[in-house]
Design a protein around this motif. Structure first.
Motif, PDB file in Angstrom:
ATOM      1  N   ARG A  91      42.267  15.931 -56.676  1.00  0.00           N
ATOM      2  CA  ARG A  91      42.580  17.070 -57.529  1.00  0.00           C
ATOM      3  C   ARG A  91      43.887  17.286 -57.629  1.00  0.00           C
ATOM      4  O   ARG A  91      44.608  17.720 -58.542  1.00  0.00           O
ATOM      5  CB  ARG A  91      41.547  18.166 -57.356  1.00  0.00           C
ATOM      6  N   GLU A  92      44.487  17.706 -56.328  1.00  0.00           N
ATOM      7  CA  GLU A  92      45.678  18.035 -55.987  1.00  0.00           C
ATOM      8  C   GLU A  92      46.760  16.969 -56.797  1.00  0.00           C
ATOM      9  O   GLU A  92      47.743  17.309 -57.424  1.00  0.00           O
ATOM     10  CB  GLU A  92      45.970  18.354 -54.926  1.00  0.00           C
ATOM     11  N   ALA A  93      46.546  15.838 -56.352  1.00  0.00           N
ATOM     12  CA  ALA A  93      47.462  14.786 -56.957  1.00  0.00           C
ATOM     13  C   ALA A  93      47.239  14.807 -58.435  1.00  0.00           C
ATOM     14  O   ALA A  93      48.486  14.463 -59.161  1.00  0.00           O
ATOM     15  CB  ALA A  93      46.931  13.395 -56.366  1.00  0.00           C
ATOM     16  N   GLY A  94      46.171  14.877 -58.995  1.00  0.00           N
ATOM     17  CA  GLY A  94      46.116  14.757 -60.324  1.00  0.00           C
ATOM     18  C   GLY A  94      46.560  16.224 -60.916  1.00  0.00           C
ATOM     19  O   GLY A  94      47.232  15.851 -62.147  1.00  0.00           O
ATOM     20  N   GLU A  95      46.412  17.167 -60.716  1.00  0.00           N
ATOM     21  CA  GLU A  95      47.167  18.359 -61.176  1.00  0.00           C
ATOM     22  C   GLU A  95      48.721  18.229 -61.028  1.00  0.00           C
ATOM     23  O   GLU A  95      49.449  18.556 -62.206  1.00  0.00           O
ATOM     24  CB  GLU A  95      46.773  19.694 -60.371  1.00  0.00           C
ATOM     25  N   LEU A  96      49.429  17.418 -60.097  1.00  0.00           N
ATOM     26  CA  LEU A  96      50.604  17.057 -60.319  1.00  0.00           C
ATOM     27  C   LEU A  96      50.924  16.347 -61.232  1.00  0.00           C
ATOM     28  O   LEU A  96      51.927  16.497 -61.907  1.00  0.00           O
ATOM     29  CB  LEU A  96      51.086  16.509 -58.691  1.00  0.00           C
ATOM     30  N   ILE A  97      50.424  15.048 -61.697  1.00  0.00           N
ATOM     31  CA  ILE A  97      50.381  14.329 -62.425  1.00  0.00           C
ATOM     32  C   ILE A  97      50.242  14.870 -63.988  1.00  0.00           C
ATOM     33  O   ILE A  97      51.166  14.649 -64.709  1.00  0.00           O
ATOM     34  CB  ILE A  97      49.423  13.048 -62.433  1.00  0.00           C
ATOM     35  N   ALA A  98      49.265  15.697 -64.015  1.00  0.00           N
ATOM     36  CA  ALA A  98      49.085  16.561 -65.424  1.00  0.00           C
ATOM     37  C   ALA A  98      50.436  17.476 -65.789  1.00  0.00           C
ATOM     38  O   ALA A  98      50.508  17.321 -66.960  1.00  0.00           O
ATOM     39  CB  ALA A  98      47.926  17.367 -65.275  1.00  0.00           C
ATOM     40  N   ARG A  99      51.138  18.025 -64.846  1.00  0.00           N
ATOM     41  CA  ARG A  99      52.269  18.662 -65.241  1.00  0.00           C
ATOM     42  C   ARG A  99      53.449  17.979 -64.954  1.00  0.00           C
ATOM     43  O   ARG A  99      54.616  18.532 -65.079  1.00  0.00           O
ATOM     44  CB  ARG A  99      52.324  20.120 -64.352  1.00  0.00           C
ATOM     45  N   ALA A 121      45.323  12.278 -43.810  1.00  0.00           N
ATOM     46  CA  ALA A 121      45.814  11.720 -42.661  1.00  0.00           C
ATOM     47  C   ALA A 121      44.864  12.473 -41.475  1.00  0.00           C
ATOM     48  O   ALA A 121      44.686  11.530 -40.576  1.00  0.00           O
ATOM     49  CB  ALA A 121      47.153  12.181 -42.655  1.00  0.00           C
ATOM     50  N   PRO A 122      44.484  13.620 -41.484  1.00  0.00           N
ATOM     51  CA  PRO A 122      43.586  13.852 -40.370  1.00  0.00           C
ATOM     52  C   PRO A 122      42.399  13.344 -40.260  1.00  0.00           C
ATOM     53  O   PRO A 122      41.717  12.826 -39.275  1.00  0.00           O
ATOM     54  CB  PRO A 122      43.345  15.576 -40.884  1.00  0.00           C
ATOM     55  N   THR A 123      41.629  12.827 -41.623  1.00  0.00           N
ATOM     56  CA  THR A 123      40.540  12.068 -41.547  1.00  0.00           C
ATOM     57  C   THR A 123      40.724  10.587 -41.001  1.00  0.00           C
ATOM     58  O   THR A 123      39.831   9.996 -40.175  1.00  0.00           O
ATOM     59  CB  THR A 123      39.906  11.886 -42.877  1.00  0.00           C
ATOM     60  N   VAL A 124      42.008  10.111 -41.170  1.00  0.00           N
ATOM     61  CA  VAL A 124      42.474   8.782 -40.669  1.00  0.00           C
ATOM     62  C   VAL A 124      42.223   8.844 -39.131  1.00  0.00           C
ATOM     63  O   VAL A 124      41.841   7.806 -38.554  1.00  0.00           O
ATOM     64  CB  VAL A 124      43.610   8.479 -41.197  1.00  0.00           C
ATOM     65  N   ALA A 125      42.751   9.790 -38.409  1.00  0.00           N
ATOM     66  CA  ALA A 125      42.783  10.053 -37.196  1.00  0.00           C
ATOM     67  C   ALA A 125      41.478  10.463 -36.409  1.00  0.00           C
ATOM     68  O   ALA A 125      41.006   9.833 -35.566  1.00  0.00           O
ATOM     69  CB  ALA A 125      44.000  10.964 -36.711  1.00  0.00           C
ATOM     70  N   ALA A 153      34.124  12.584 -48.455  1.00  0.00           N
ATOM     71  CA  ALA A 153      34.184  12.828 -49.886  1.00  0.00           C
ATOM     72  C   ALA A 153      34.774  14.206 -50.433  1.00  0.00           C
ATOM     73  O   ALA A 153      35.512  14.420 -51.213  1.00  0.00           O
ATOM     74  CB  ALA A 153      32.783  12.724 -50.381  1.00  0.00           C
ATOM     75  N   THR A 154      34.477  15.120 -49.737  1.00  0.00           N
ATOM     76  CA  THR A 154      34.853  16.602 -49.989  1.00  0.00           C
ATOM     77  C   THR A 154      36.593  16.526 -49.843  1.00  0.00           C
ATOM     78  O   THR A 154      37.284  17.107 -50.620  1.00  0.00           O
ATOM     79  CB  THR A 154      34.419  17.707 -49.140  1.00  0.00           C
ATOM     80  N   THR A 155      37.047  16.021 -48.772  1.00  0.00           N
ATOM     81  CA  THR A 155      38.478  15.905 -48.593  1.00  0.00           C
ATOM     82  C   THR A 155      39.072  14.941 -49.668  1.00  0.00           C
ATOM     83  O   THR A 155      40.131  15.298 -50.275  1.00  0.00           O
ATOM     84  CB  THR A 155      38.787  15.130 -47.118  1.00  0.00           C
ATOM     85  N   ALA A 156      38.618  13.874 -50.050  1.00  0.00           N
ATOM     86  CA  ALA A 156      39.140  12.940 -51.075  1.00  0.00           C
ATOM     87  C   ALA A 156      38.823  13.699 -52.224  1.00  0.00           C
ATOM     88  O   ALA A 156      40.060  13.735 -53.075  1.00  0.00           O
ATOM     89  CB  ALA A 156      37.892  11.538 -51.036  1.00  0.00           C
ATOM     90  N   ILE A 166      50.784  13.491 -51.621  1.00  0.00           N
ATOM     91  CA  ILE A 166      49.903  14.621 -51.607  1.00  0.00           C
ATOM     92  C   ILE A 166      48.361  13.907 -50.988  1.00  0.00           C
ATOM     93  O   ILE A 166      47.934  14.656 -49.944  1.00  0.00           O
ATOM     94  CB  ILE A 166      49.569  15.149 -53.179  1.00  0.00           C
ATOM     95  N   ILE A 167      48.077  12.745 -51.341  1.00  0.00           N
ATOM     96  CA  ILE A 167      46.739  12.445 -51.017  1.00  0.00           C
ATOM     97  C   ILE A 167      46.988  11.997 -49.547  1.00  0.00           C
ATOM     98  O   ILE A 167      46.075  12.235 -48.666  1.00  0.00           O
ATOM     99  CB  ILE A 167      46.366  11.025 -51.797  1.00  0.00           C
ATOM    100  N   MET A 168      48.051  11.319 -49.019  1.00  0.00           N
ATOM    101  CA  MET A 168      48.235  10.826 -47.683  1.00  0.00           C
ATOM    102  C   MET A 168      48.373  12.012 -46.880  1.00  0.00           C
ATOM    103  O   MET A 168      47.844  12.069 -45.642  1.00  0.00           O
ATOM    104  CB  MET A 168      49.324  10.063 -47.443  1.00  0.00           C
ATOM    105  N   ARG A 169      48.970  13.301 -47.282  1.00  0.00           N
ATOM    106  CA  ARG A 169      48.958  14.487 -46.418  1.00  0.00           C
ATOM    107  C   ARG A 169      47.584  14.977 -46.149  1.00  0.00           C
ATOM    108  O   ARG A 169      47.124  15.254 -44.901  1.00  0.00           O
ATOM    109  CB  ARG A 169      49.824  15.388 -47.175  1.00  0.00           C
ATOM    110  N   LEU A 170      46.902  15.019 -47.106  1.00  0.00           N
ATOM    111  CA  LEU A 170      45.532  15.526 -46.857  1.00  0.00           C
ATOM    112  C   LEU A 170      44.520  14.591 -46.400  1.00  0.00           C
ATOM    113  O   LEU A 170      43.496  14.924 -45.391  1.00  0.00           O
ATOM    114  CB  LEU A 170      44.917  15.949 -48.350  1.00  0.00           C
TER     115      LEU A 170
END
Length: 298
Positions: free
Chosen positions: A20-28, A64-68, A12-15, A58-62
């Motif tokens: 947030r990072e993806a949302g901030e990209l969208i916001a700007r 990806a480590p949890t998927v593995a 959940a922390t990673t998500a 952005i989401i998949m980059r962050l």
């Protein structure tokens, strides 16, 4: 692999970070290119922009480590369904920009949505970020509902005498505003409410969050034969939010949502119903049963 309570908190922390990072990209951002894609039968399901794709990157980059690390499947709107979600114990279910149409039009109602779904379709994690209000909602199964990091107790939310319907424009276009109000007015009376109003239209994820924020309220879609009715990624995260809020997220007949549906990613087959309380959810199911009875051949 099975996930512990600690594992779920880590995920959940990673998500949250990813949303947030993806949302901030969208916001700007403003869309520079608008493309068509195959999908359902509404304009909202057939548009995609470079912002959708960049947010997904952005989401998949962050994540990806949890998927593995946790052997997770992934289902995301802008990539083909590889079927891994049907075999993994848990899968991410991602909509990098739910509400591309309102985003293009410059009006509120779009968001980032990241859910974690068990193989049987049970929602385990829900994270939603609203780029307009810079608001983050999240929940972990059994851990309660949070808004901007603070527990969001239902008791703190005001109740009024108005039943509010949140929906998208395509629903009103198909059914007509008067028809929708006529359906819901007896529901409101049965619940001791004085009137019905239709709230601002938006996409699925923010519609659901608005239901939680403005009870008594609902958001629903009737079943239909054509592909559409929203997709798994439109409801995965908010289904977890609703479960932790004590609200109701089901199909139109009150059955659990098929959030890992095998034969399609669309949800048109059984419809959806998000309601701020069980009594309201039951009345919406009854309205559907009445409509279905009226339309059945005699």
């Amino acid at each position: 692999m099975s996930l512990t309570a600690h594992d779920l908190e880590v995920l959940a922390t990673t998500a949250i970070t990813a949303a947030r990072e993806a949302g901030e990209l969208i916001a700007r951002s403003r869309p520079q290119t608008i493309d068509a894609k195959p999908g359902g039968h509404s304009p909202a399901s057939q548009v995609v922009t470079e912002v959708d794709r960049n947010a997904e990157g952005i989401i998949m980059r962050l994540l990806a480590p949890t998927v593995a690390q946790f052997d997770l499947g992934v289902l995301t709107e802008e990539q083909p369904d590889d079927g891994a979600r049907l075999h993994k114990e848990h899968s991410w279910c991602i909509d990098p920009l739910d509400g591309t149409l309102p985003f293009i039009e410059g009006r509120p109602g779009y968001s980032v949505s990241i859910g974690l779904i068990a193989r049987d379709g049970t929602p385990r994690i829900g994270v939603v970020f609203d780029p307009v209000g810079r608001t983050l909602f999240h929940a972990v199964a059994g851990g309660g509902l949070f808004r901007d990091g603070d527990r969001w107790p239902r008791a703190s939310r005001p109740r009024g005498d108005t039943l509010t319907l949140f929906t998208d424009r395509s629903f009103l276009d198909r059914h007509g505003r008067d028809e929708v109000l006529a359906m819901l007015e007896p529901v409101a009376r049965d619940l001791g409410l004085s009137r019905v109003e239709i709230g601002p239209t938006g996409a699925a994820v923010m519609n659901a969050c608005r239901v939680l924020a403005h009870p008594p309220a609902c958001y629903f879609k009737f079943p239909k034969r054509q592909p559409g009715g929203g997709s798994l990624w439109d409801y995965a995260a908010t289904a977890c939010l609703f479960a932790e809020a004590g609200a109701v997220a089901t199909d139109i007949e009150g059955r659990p949502l098929e959030l890992n549906r095998r034969d399609s990613t669309f949800m048109n087959h059984r419809g959806i119903s998000f309601a701020s309380d069980p009594a309201l959810a039951a009345r919406i199911s009854a309205v559907w049963a009445e409509r279905r009875g009226e339309s059945a051949p005699g």
